[in-house]
Design an enzyme around this catalytic site. Structure first.
Site, PDB file in Angstrom:
ATOM      1  N   GLY A  35      -0.616   6.116   1.058  1.00  0.00           N
ATOM      2  CA  GLY A  35      -1.855   7.302   1.053  1.00  0.00           C
ATOM      3  C   GLY A  35      -3.300   7.093   2.166  1.00  0.00           C
ATOM      4  O   GLY A  35      -3.575   7.793   2.380  1.00  0.00           O
ATOM      5  N   PHE A  36      -3.732   6.157   2.464  1.00  0.00           N
ATOM      6  CA  PHE A  36      -4.680   5.603   3.557  1.00  0.00           C
ATOM      7  C   PHE A  36      -4.382   6.235   4.647  1.00  0.00           C
ATOM      8  O   PHE A  36      -5.227   6.901   5.616  1.00  0.00           O
ATOM      9  CB  PHE A  36      -4.506   4.360   3.574  1.00  0.00           C
ATOM     10  CG  PHE A  36      -6.090   4.367   4.409  1.00  0.00           C
ATOM     11  CD1 PHE A  36      -7.794   4.304   4.065  1.00  0.00           C
ATOM     12  CD2 PHE A  36      -5.328   3.581   6.096  1.00  0.00           C
ATOM     13  CE1 PHE A  36      -8.057   3.643   5.039  1.00  0.00           C
ATOM     14  CE2 PHE A  36      -6.348   3.156   7.100  1.00  0.00           C
ATOM     15  CZ  PHE A  36      -7.516   3.263   6.629  1.00  0.00           C
ATOM     16  N   HIS A  79      -5.953 -19.580  12.367  1.00  0.00           N
ATOM     17  CA  HIS A  79      -7.454 -19.770  12.603  1.00  0.00           C
ATOM     18  C   HIS A  79      -7.624 -19.254  11.737  1.00  0.00           C
ATOM     19  O   HIS A  79      -8.586 -18.962  10.238  1.00  0.00           O
ATOM     20  CB  HIS A  79      -8.289 -20.440  13.434  1.00  0.00           C
ATOM     21  CG  HIS A  79      -9.701 -20.885  12.590  1.00  0.00           C
ATOM     22  ND1 HIS A  79     -10.065 -21.733  12.213  1.00  0.00           N
ATOM     23  CD2 HIS A  79     -11.192 -19.333  13.305  1.00  0.00           C
ATOM     24  CE1 HIS A  79     -11.322 -21.246  12.545  1.00  0.00           C
ATOM     25  NE2 HIS A  79     -11.652 -20.408  12.997  1.00  0.00           N
ATOM     26  N   CYS A  82     -12.587 -27.597   9.676  1.00  0.00           N
ATOM     27  CA  CYS A  82     -11.690 -26.489   9.922  1.00  0.00           C
ATOM     28  C   CYS A  82     -10.291 -27.434   9.628  1.00  0.00           C
ATOM     29  O   CYS A  82      -9.825 -28.280  10.571  1.00  0.00           O
ATOM     30  CB  CYS A  82     -11.207 -25.503  10.699  1.00  0.00           C
ATOM     31  SG  CYS A  82      -9.797 -24.431   9.991  1.00  0.00           S
ATOM     32  N   ASP A  94      -8.166  -6.934   1.018  1.00  0.00           N
ATOM     33  CA  ASP A  94      -7.283  -7.172   2.083  1.00  0.00           C
ATOM     34  C   ASP A  94      -8.017  -6.123   3.322  1.00  0.00           C
ATOM     35  O   ASP A  94      -8.664  -5.534   2.857  1.00  0.00           O
ATOM     36  CB  ASP A  94      -6.157  -6.095   1.237  1.00  0.00           C
ATOM     37  CG  ASP A  94      -6.152  -4.516   2.121  1.00  0.00           C
ATOM     38  OD1 ASP A  94      -5.650  -4.538   2.530  1.00  0.00           O
ATOM     39  OD2 ASP A  94      -6.811  -4.415   0.849  1.00  0.00           O
ATOM     40  N   GLN A 153     -10.709   6.606  -7.430  1.00  0.00           N
ATOM     41  CA  GLN A 153     -11.143   7.359  -6.672  1.00  0.00           C
ATOM     42  C   GLN A 153     -12.218   7.833  -7.225  1.00  0.00           C
ATOM     43  O   GLN A 153     -12.392   7.727  -8.431  1.00  0.00           O
ATOM     44  CB  GLN A 153     -10.621   8.390  -5.588  1.00  0.00           C
ATOM     45  CG  GLN A 153      -9.125   7.799  -5.023  1.00  0.00           C
ATOM     46  CD  GLN A 153      -9.518   6.882  -4.016  1.00  0.00           C
ATOM     47  OE1 GLN A 153     -10.752   7.389  -3.734  1.00  0.00           O
ATOM     48  NE2 GLN A 153      -8.297   6.148  -3.200  1.00  0.00           N
ATOM     49  N   CYS A 204      -7.418 -26.142   9.403  1.00  0.00           N
ATOM     50  CA  CYS A 204      -6.282 -25.266   9.457  1.00  0.00           C
ATOM     51  C   CYS A 204      -5.529 -25.735  10.532  1.00  0.00           C
ATOM     52  O   CYS A 204      -5.408 -26.777  11.659  1.00  0.00           O
ATOM     53  CB  CYS A 204      -6.836 -23.884  10.469  1.00  0.00           C
ATOM     54  SG  CYS A 204      -7.254 -23.823  12.267  1.00  0.00           S
ATOM     55  N   ASP A 249       1.044  -1.259  -0.327  1.00  0.00           N
ATOM     56  CA  ASP A 249      -0.352   0.230  -0.123  1.00  0.00           C
ATOM     57  C   ASP A 249       0.725   1.027  -0.038  1.00  0.00           C
ATOM     58  O   ASP A 249       2.010   1.042   0.809  1.00  0.00           O
ATOM     59  CB  ASP A 249      -0.852   0.452   1.148  1.00  0.00           C
ATOM     60  CG  ASP A 249      -1.911   0.676   1.055  1.00  0.00           C
ATOM     61  OD1 ASP A 249      -1.890   1.871   0.296  1.00  0.00           O
ATOM     62  OD2 ASP A 249      -2.805   1.535   1.852  1.00  0.00           O
ATOM     63  N   SER A 250       0.700   2.223  -1.265  1.00  0.00           N
ATOM     64  CA  SER A 250       1.595   3.786  -1.084  1.00  0.00           C
ATOM     65  C   SER A 250       1.877   4.637  -0.007  1.00  0.00           C
ATOM     66  O   SER A 250       2.621   4.794  -0.079  1.00  0.00           O
ATOM     67  CB  SER A 250       1.184   4.122  -2.058  1.00  0.00           C
ATOM     68  OG  SER A 250      -0.080   4.872  -2.195  1.00  0.00           O
ATOM     69  N   CYS A 292      -6.737 -25.727  14.259  1.00  0.00           N
ATOM     70  CA  CYS A 292      -8.545 -27.337  13.994  1.00  0.00           C
ATOM     71  C   CYS A 292      -7.804 -28.896  14.157  1.00  0.00           C
ATOM     72  O   CYS A 292      -8.847 -29.258  14.505  1.00  0.00           O
ATOM     73  CB  CYS A 292      -9.350 -26.501  13.732  1.00  0.00           C
ATOM     74  SG  CYS A 292      -9.696 -25.136  14.271  1.00  0.00           S
TER      75      CYS A 292
END
Length: 414
Positions: free
Chosen positions: A108-109, A355, A318, A280, A203, A320, A105-106, A323
């Site tokens: 910007g957020f 998990h 599950c 994400d 945007q 994972c 992520d650049s 589990c």
């Protein structure tokens, strides 16, 4: 197309995108995305390792969740360990011992999350370091330079991010046009287009006309992939869906589409139906630190006393590491153990993070299989039925309406 736009076509790309299947009812797609550090399958969820570390997991444990593309943050890595260290070690892959793909992520957020510390001008973003208060400037050129040093497989342009809930329409319009101009500067500054993929970011807030205009401008610049940004900021889910649906309808079929900051299961599955491929969010690991387990039947707070004597797995069925029983190579962790450790030891949050990340990655795997097998509408109906215990009166209206718009009636009799 302008002369400038003509100069921007056929740019180098360090990815290949192969469309495997399209849902014949919805806009959902299954695809293979080959990046410099291996192939990933779409649709997909990317766990967020903001500072080159997924909280609570070692790189090997992250790999065992089936993750092949995680997210780092340029802003944070630029502050610490800093560009000099990244250049010395040869990038973030080596820094974090991660042999698979990275998206950055650049920064910007942070204009939104650190707004009290930031001032946005055409030059870039001036802000005070949250570490020591030092004045700093993040420009499109500096963001790209940092991402070149990080060596991420997918880089994001620096965009001008405004919260969708802002009442200042003029500022939202300004930010959209500035993001286009900043993309041009990012493209010009990018030193490694043959080995790193620069994605643009659409945007325009909740104004669909601004989003359409931004799509036209960004698509003309022919970046290897395209993101839809500025969402998940508190807007109504119905408005969120309109933006995603509008944008995907204007984006090219042969490029990946990334909706930034989306992590709730329902949001992801509806967005896939609306034509998005990549997602994400920090949610699966953040909610784990509060003792919450994500399951196909909802999110359960295992700190509740009702789990003190529950000796079943975190989620039945599950696969994972947590589990699975020891007889199948897993740890056989019980809800009672998580209840015991969640509020007292870091082990509880660590195990739930494994998990939760696995759960979302596996959800994407199952969604992809359903798309390929032409049963995604049935998959959606089954998922929502399980999540709400078959009570259709509890289905969120925004999801029902969004899916109805792409041919899926969640309320129909099975």
């Amino acid at each position: 197309m302008t002369a400038q736009e003509q100069d921007m076509v056929a740019r180098p790309s360090a990815l290949t995108f192969d469309l495997v299947a399209r849902c014949t009812t919805t806009k959902a797609r299954a695809a293979n995305l080959r990046l410099p550090h291996g192939q990933v399958q779409l649709p997909m969820f990317m766990p967020v390792a903001t500072q080159a570390s997924l909280k609570g997991l070692t790189p090997k444990q992250l790999e065992e969740t089936s993750c092949r593309l995680c997210l780092n943050n340029t802003y944070h890595l630029g502050l610490k360990p800093g560009q000099k260290t990244l250049d010395a070690i040869g990038g973030a892959h080596k820094l974090q011992s991660w042999p698979h793909n990275i998206l950055t992520d650049s920064g910007g957020f942070q204009m939104v999350s650190l707004l009290k510390l930031a001032q946005v001008t055409e030059e870039g973003v001036r802000f005070l370091s949250p570490h020591d208060g030092t004045p700093m400037l993040l420009t499109p050129e500096h963001s790209i330079s940092l991402q070149n040093s990080i060596g991420s497989d997918i880089m994001m342009q620096l965009d001008d991010v405004i919260a969708t809930t802002s009442p200042d329409h003029a500022r939202i319009k300004e930010a959209m046009h500035r993001s286009v101009r900043w993309l041009d500067r990012c493209i010009e500054a990018h030193q490694n287009p043959e080995s790193q993929n620069l994605f643009c970011i659409i945007q325009g807030g909740l104004d669909l006309d601004l989003r359409r205009e931004c799509c036209r401008e960004m698509v003309a610049r022919d970046t290897p992939g395209i993101a839809i940004g500025g969402l998940s900021g508190g807007e109504a889910k119905s408005e969120f869906c309109k933006v995603v649906d509008t944008c995907t309808g204007l984006l090219p079929e042969h490029k990946p589409r990334y909706v930034m900051g989306v992590g709730f299961s329902e949001d992801i599955l509806v967005s896939v139906a609306l034509g998005a491929d990549m997602f994400d969010c920090v949610w699966p690991t953040r909610t784990a630190r509060f003792g919450n387990a994500i399951t196909r039947f909802g999110t359960h707070n295992l700190k509740n006393a009702t789990y003190a004597y529950d000796f079943g797995p975190v989620e039945e069925g599950c696969q994972c590491t947590c589990c699975r029983p020891p007889s199948e190579g897993g740890l056989g962790i019980t809800r009672a153990y998580i209840h015991h450790t969640a509020a007292k030891e870091t082990a509880g949050a660590h195990l739930l993070s494994i998990h939760n990340v696995h759960h979302l990655l596996d959800l994407m795997r199952r969604a992809r299989e359903a798309i390929v097998d032409q049963r995604y509408p049935a998959f959606l109906r089954s998922y929502f039925s399980g999540l709400y215990a078959g009570d259709k009166t509890k289905y969120p209206e925004w999801a029902v309406e969004a899916l109805r718009g792409v041919g899926v009636n969640l309320l129909a009799d099975d």
